[in-house]
Design a protein around this motif. Sequence first.
Motif, PDB file in Angstrom:
ATOM      1  N   GLN A  42       0.814  -1.213   0.000  1.00  0.00           N
ATOM      2  CA  GLN A  42       0.000   0.000   0.000  1.00  0.00           C
ATOM      3  C   GLN A  42       0.846   1.261   0.000  1.00  0.00           C
ATOM      4  O   GLN A  42       0.679   2.151  -0.832  1.00  0.00           O
ATOM      5  CB  GLN A  42      -0.883   0.008   1.263  1.00  0.00           C
ATOM      6  CG  GLN A  42      -2.116  -0.847   1.173  1.00  0.00           C
ATOM      7  CD  GLN A  42      -3.159  -0.196   0.304  1.00  0.00           C
ATOM      8  OE1 GLN A  42      -3.296  -0.536  -0.868  1.00  0.00           O
ATOM      9  NE2 GLN A  42      -3.874   0.740   0.846  1.00  0.00           N
ATOM     10  N   MET A  43       1.735   1.339   0.983  1.00  0.00           N
ATOM     11  CA  MET A  43       2.401   2.602   1.259  1.00  0.00           C
ATOM     12  C   MET A  43       3.567   2.908   0.320  1.00  0.00           C
ATOM     13  O   MET A  43       3.940   4.068   0.155  1.00  0.00           O
ATOM     14  CB  MET A  43       2.892   2.620   2.716  1.00  0.00           C
ATOM     15  CG  MET A  43       1.762   2.468   3.714  1.00  0.00           C
ATOM     16  SD  MET A  43       0.306   3.516   3.368  1.00  0.00           S
ATOM     17  CE  MET A  43       1.021   5.148   3.339  1.00  0.00           C
ATOM     18  N   ASP A  52       0.684  12.573  -3.465  1.00  0.00           N
ATOM     19  CA  ASP A  52       2.079  13.004  -3.395  1.00  0.00           C
ATOM     20  C   ASP A  52       2.689  12.487  -2.090  1.00  0.00           C
ATOM     21  O   ASP A  52       2.123  12.685  -1.005  1.00  0.00           O
ATOM     22  CB  ASP A  52       2.139  14.533  -3.434  1.00  0.00           C
ATOM     23  CG  ASP A  52       3.561  15.060  -3.321  1.00  0.00           C
ATOM     24  OD1 ASP A  52       4.503  14.249  -3.479  1.00  0.00           O
ATOM     25  OD2 ASP A  52       3.732  16.266  -3.060  1.00  0.00           O
ATOM     26  N   VAL A  53       3.818  11.809  -2.172  1.00  0.00           N
ATOM     27  CA  VAL A  53       4.428  11.202  -0.980  1.00  0.00           C
ATOM     28  C   VAL A  53       4.875  12.252   0.033  1.00  0.00           C
ATOM     29  O   VAL A  53       5.167  11.913   1.192  1.00  0.00           O
ATOM     30  CB  VAL A  53       5.624  10.309  -1.369  1.00  0.00           C
ATOM     31  CG1 VAL A  53       5.158   9.101  -2.160  1.00  0.00           C
ATOM     32  CG2 VAL A  53       6.673  11.100  -2.129  1.00  0.00           C
ATOM     33  N   MET A  57      -2.103  14.046   2.672  1.00  0.00           N
ATOM     34  CA  MET A  57      -2.930  12.854   2.530  1.00  0.00           C
ATOM     35  C   MET A  57      -2.095  11.586   2.672  1.00  0.00           C
ATOM     36  O   MET A  57      -2.540  10.613   3.291  1.00  0.00           O
ATOM     37  CB  MET A  57      -3.654  12.859   1.173  1.00  0.00           C
ATOM     38  CG  MET A  57      -4.847  13.792   1.119  1.00  0.00           C
ATOM     39  SD  MET A  57      -6.101  13.421   2.381  1.00  0.00           S
ATOM     40  CE  MET A  57      -6.571  11.758   1.934  1.00  0.00           C
ATOM     41  N   TYR A  58      -0.901  11.591   2.124  1.00  0.00           N
ATOM     42  CA  TYR A  58      -0.022  10.421   2.219  1.00  0.00           C
ATOM     43  C   TYR A  58       0.339  10.156   3.681  1.00  0.00           C
ATOM     44  O   TYR A  58       0.348   8.996   4.135  1.00  0.00           O
ATOM     45  CB  TYR A  58       1.232  10.637   1.394  1.00  0.00           C
ATOM     46  CG  TYR A  58       2.161   9.443   1.359  1.00  0.00           C
ATOM     47  CD1 TYR A  58       1.843   8.321   0.596  1.00  0.00           C
ATOM     48  CD2 TYR A  58       3.345   9.433   2.098  1.00  0.00           C
ATOM     49  CE1 TYR A  58       2.692   7.218   0.561  1.00  0.00           C
ATOM     50  CE2 TYR A  58       4.202   8.340   2.064  1.00  0.00           C
ATOM     51  CZ  TYR A  58       3.861   7.235   1.297  1.00  0.00           C
ATOM     52  OH  TYR A  58       4.708   6.139   1.272  1.00  0.00           O
ATOM     53  N   VAL A  61      -2.700   8.647   5.483  1.00  0.00           N
ATOM     54  CA  VAL A  61      -2.863   7.221   5.157  1.00  0.00           C
ATOM     55  C   VAL A  61      -1.869   6.392   5.964  1.00  0.00           C
ATOM     56  O   VAL A  61      -2.206   5.298   6.442  1.00  0.00           O
ATOM     57  CB  VAL A  61      -2.680   6.974   3.641  1.00  0.00           C
ATOM     58  CG1 VAL A  61      -2.748   5.481   3.336  1.00  0.00           C
ATOM     59  CG2 VAL A  61      -3.757   7.698   2.850  1.00  0.00           C
ATOM     60  N   TRP A  62      -0.654   6.908   6.150  1.00  0.00           N
ATOM     61  CA  TRP A  62       0.337   6.222   6.974  1.00  0.00           C
ATOM     62  C   TRP A  62      -0.187   6.034   8.401  1.00  0.00           C
ATOM     63  O   TRP A  62      -0.057   4.949   8.996  1.00  0.00           O
ATOM     64  CB  TRP A  62       1.646   7.015   7.019  1.00  0.00           C
ATOM     65  CG  TRP A  62       2.752   6.448   6.171  1.00  0.00           C
ATOM     66  CD1 TRP A  62       3.386   7.055   5.134  1.00  0.00           C
ATOM     67  CD2 TRP A  62       3.359   5.155   6.300  1.00  0.00           C
ATOM     68  NE1 TRP A  62       4.342   6.230   4.595  1.00  0.00           N
ATOM     69  CE2 TRP A  62       4.362   5.052   5.288  1.00  0.00           C
ATOM     70  CE3 TRP A  62       3.161   4.069   7.148  1.00  0.00           C
ATOM     71  CZ2 TRP A  62       5.148   3.923   5.122  1.00  0.00           C
ATOM     72  CZ3 TRP A  62       3.950   2.929   6.980  1.00  0.00           C
ATOM     73  CH2 TRP A  62       4.925   2.866   5.993  1.00  0.00           C
ATOM     74  N   LEU A  63      -0.795   7.082   8.963  1.00  0.00           N
ATOM     75  CA  LEU A  63      -1.334   7.005  10.328  1.00  0.00           C
ATOM     76  C   LEU A  63      -2.446   5.962  10.415  1.00  0.00           C
ATOM     77  O   LEU A  63      -2.520   5.195  11.390  1.00  0.00           O
ATOM     78  CB  LEU A  63      -1.853   8.384  10.768  1.00  0.00           C
ATOM     79  CG  LEU A  63      -0.800   9.469  11.005  1.00  0.00           C
ATOM     80  CD1 LEU A  63      -1.468  10.793  11.332  1.00  0.00           C
ATOM     81  CD2 LEU A  63       0.138   9.057  12.143  1.00  0.00           C
ATOM     82  N   VAL A  64      -3.313   5.945   9.395  1.00  0.00           N
ATOM     83  CA  VAL A  64      -4.398   4.960   9.370  1.00  0.00           C
ATOM     84  C   VAL A  64      -3.842   3.541   9.297  1.00  0.00           C
ATOM     85  O   VAL A  64      -4.288   2.646  10.021  1.00  0.00           O
ATOM     86  CB  VAL A  64      -5.345   5.231   8.176  1.00  0.00           C
ATOM     87  CG1 VAL A  64      -6.350   4.088   8.011  1.00  0.00           C
ATOM     88  CG2 VAL A  64      -6.087   6.542   8.375  1.00  0.00           C
TER      89      VAL A  64
END
Length: 281
Positions: A42-43, A52-53, A57-58, A61-64
């Motif tokens: 995923q990551m 954008d890394v 938002m990226y 998503v990492w936190l989720v």
Amino acid sequence: MCFIWACTKYFARRNPKIFVRISHPTAVLFVIVTTVFFVVLQMFYVVPQLFDVHGLMYKLVWLVEIFIAYNIFGNMLACHITSTSVESLPKDRQFPKPEEEHLWHYCDVCEKLMPPRSWHCILCKCCILKRDHHCIFTASCIGHNNQRYFFWFTLFMALGTGVALATHMIATLKFFSYSDLIFLKFPKDNLPPFWLVFTLILNTYVFAAPVSSVLMQLSVFQHNGTLHDFYSDTCDLGLWENFKLTLGEKGLWTFLSPTVKSPLSHDGTQWKIKRYDLSKF
């Protein structure tokens, strides 16, 4: 699937020691490898195609992903180390009070009286309080004391694979225009890479297993039953009360972490019985 389940159950009964030695480490390793695989996929491969890394938002998503992975591993571990056997009770509660003795039943294997809703597990070699089933993915029996952890373990597995499936689908669909999707025209010069399609299909299959388990657990919660005695609604006290009996006094707050202290309302030896309104009959 039913055939595989029947074969597994037959083998477990015929050779319980060998079954435990093979199935427990294999299943636990499968969960660990699958979770790490999809987080990395995923990551580092899928989500960078969407965001954008270096963007916000990226990072979100990492936190989720970290929150989901933490709860998968945390609840799986808590499920394994939390004993739900009758022997986990204080010594004075492993035997019925005189007024409760008629409610307890005799276990031929343990050769003593056991609390109501307790059943013997041939793999754990003991009787389990409110035994639901034996889970190879947590290498333990699921019962009164650890069903909370098992429920959140399966839910976060479903949530994690569901998030992965959603991002996979979005990343795949980005290769097609709206007209391509409406008229089912897929230009050969703009197809998604093979690895993305393959992992999307794999993700779909992996997603189905925890979702079916969550739905099964919700069905059990609905009437406060167990998989061992699925159709019984004798102890059904209403949906919310049933949830509290399993999740403890903190209820849905246990979603946040397996470390949230949420004492259960009783020790698993005394169960309220559903009262029927005889006027309806």
